[in-house]
Design an enzyme around this catalytic site. Structure first.
Site, short mmCIF file in Angstrom:
data_model
loop_
_atom_site.label_atom_id
_atom_site.label_comp_id
_atom_site.label_asym_id
_atom_site.label_seq_id
_atom_site.Cartn_x
_atom_site.Cartn_y
_atom_site.Cartn_z
N ALA A 67 -1.84 5.95 0.87
CA ALA A 67 -2.63 7.05 1.41
C ALA A 67 -3.26 7.79 0.24
O ALA A 67 -2.75 7.72 -0.89
CB ALA A 67 -1.74 7.98 2.23
N GLY A 112 1.10 3.61 2.07
CA GLY A 112 0.29 3.40 3.26
C GLY A 112 -0.36 2.02 3.29
O GLY A 112 -0.67 1.49 4.37
N GLU A 115 2.26 -0.23 4.60
CA GLU A 115 2.40 0.10 6.03
C GLU A 115 1.25 -0.51 6.84
O GLU A 115 1.45 -1.01 7.95
CB GLU A 115 2.46 1.62 6.20
N GLU A 135 6.80 6.37 -1.91
CA GLU A 135 6.68 7.77 -1.47
C GLU A 135 7.71 8.68 -2.13
O GLU A 135 7.42 9.84 -2.42
CB GLU A 135 6.81 7.87 0.06
#
Ligand code: CO8
Length: 261
Positions: A67, A112, A115, A135
């Protein structure tokens, strides 16, 4: 089909290529990119001629490096939650497409990005791919389903190790652990992805769509209920032209020409 941060093209009959296209930011996922992925999923979902999707990242450095940290940096709680929900919605739309989605992972596949790749039906990777959920290095948890999909894919102990250490693994270890199905050289990755997608596109389209739904929807159901669903799908398949053509072609010793009806 025009988007801000992705490219969506039909590269072969029925085969879509979705490219996350922010190479200068290693294809980091900001809110606009998540919206693009969601919209692209809706385009594919509305296309009865769609047969398969390949998802990759632009450039030779990254699939997606996570992200967008610069966008998230000053989020307060509720903004972060909304951002997380946006990603969850986009990835779920992709995951629940009727047609198979293959992640072609080239380079960094972190946070992300990992993911996103796990929301595809399976992952093929280049030798230089690197997977991880970093993260905890940033003082946060995964926010786009990583703690759940990684655990379901590779098991609790391996997932836990990656999630709480923030360590990355190389492509060959991802393959050993069942995160990636195959590893190819960077030069051949996209050719291999296209081969897979065109193989799928030549099969009975209704059967492929039903099979994907059986696997996706059935995996979290109780076995007896999921098996009833499979029997019903099997029955439904026998009402399609594809079934007559597929079995007819076998008996007549010729290649089936499926209409998708
Ligand atoms: N976000 C924003 N920009 C990024 C990101 C990212 N995740 N990753 C790379 N970039 C940018 C860099 O800032 C840099 O841009 P610039 O040249 O403008 O400074 C450019 O991409 C190239 O990056 P580097 O110069 O750092 O390249 P290196 O080859 O030295 O390093 C790495 C590559 C190792 C990938 C490094 O960039 C890195 O560690 N990136 C961050 C990886 C990461 O921590 N990802 C997880 C992010 S958190 C996350 O994904 C949580 C998902 C759920 C969120 C939902 C919550 C609300």
């Amino acid at each position: 089909m025009s988007f801000e941060n992705i490219l969506l093209e039909v590269v072969e009959q029925g085969v879509y290529l979705l490219t996350v296209n922010r190479p200068k930011s290693y294809n980091a996922l900001n809110a606009a990119t998540l919206e693009d992925i969601h919209s692209a999923s809706q385009v594919v979902a509305a296309d009865p001629e769609a047969r398969a999707v390949i998802l990759t990242g632009a450039g030779d450095k990254a699939f997606v490096a996570g992200a967008d940290i610069k966008e998230m940096q000053n989020f307060k709680g509720i903004e972060a939650q909304r951002f997380s929900e946006k990603g969850m919605r986009a990835f779920r739309a992709l995951e629940l497409l009727d047609v198979p989605v293959i992640a072609a992972v080239n380079g960094f596949c972190l946070g992300g990005g990992c993911e996103l790749a796990m929301s595809c039906d399976w992952i093929i990777a280049s030798e230089n791919a690197l997977f991880g959920q970093p993260e905890v290095n940033l003082g946060v948890t995964p926010g786009f389903g990583g703690s759940q999909r990684l655990t379901r894919l590779i098991g609790r102990a391996r997932a836990m190790e990656l999630l709480v250490t923030g360590n990355n693994i190389k492509a060959e270890q991802a393959e050993r652990w069942g995160l990636a199905n195959h590893v190819y050289s960077a030069e051949t990755l996209m050719d291999e992805a296209l081969k897979l997608a065109t193989t799928i596109a030549a099969k009975g389209p209704q059967a492929v769509r039903m099979t994907k739904q059986l696997v996706q929807r059935g995996q979290d159901m109780e076995l007896d209920v999921a098996c009833v669903m499979e029997s019903q799908a099997f029955g439904l398949a026998f009402s399609t032209d594809d079934q007559s053509e597929g079995m007819g072609a076998f008996v007549e010793k010729r290649t089936a020409e499926f209409s998708g009806k």
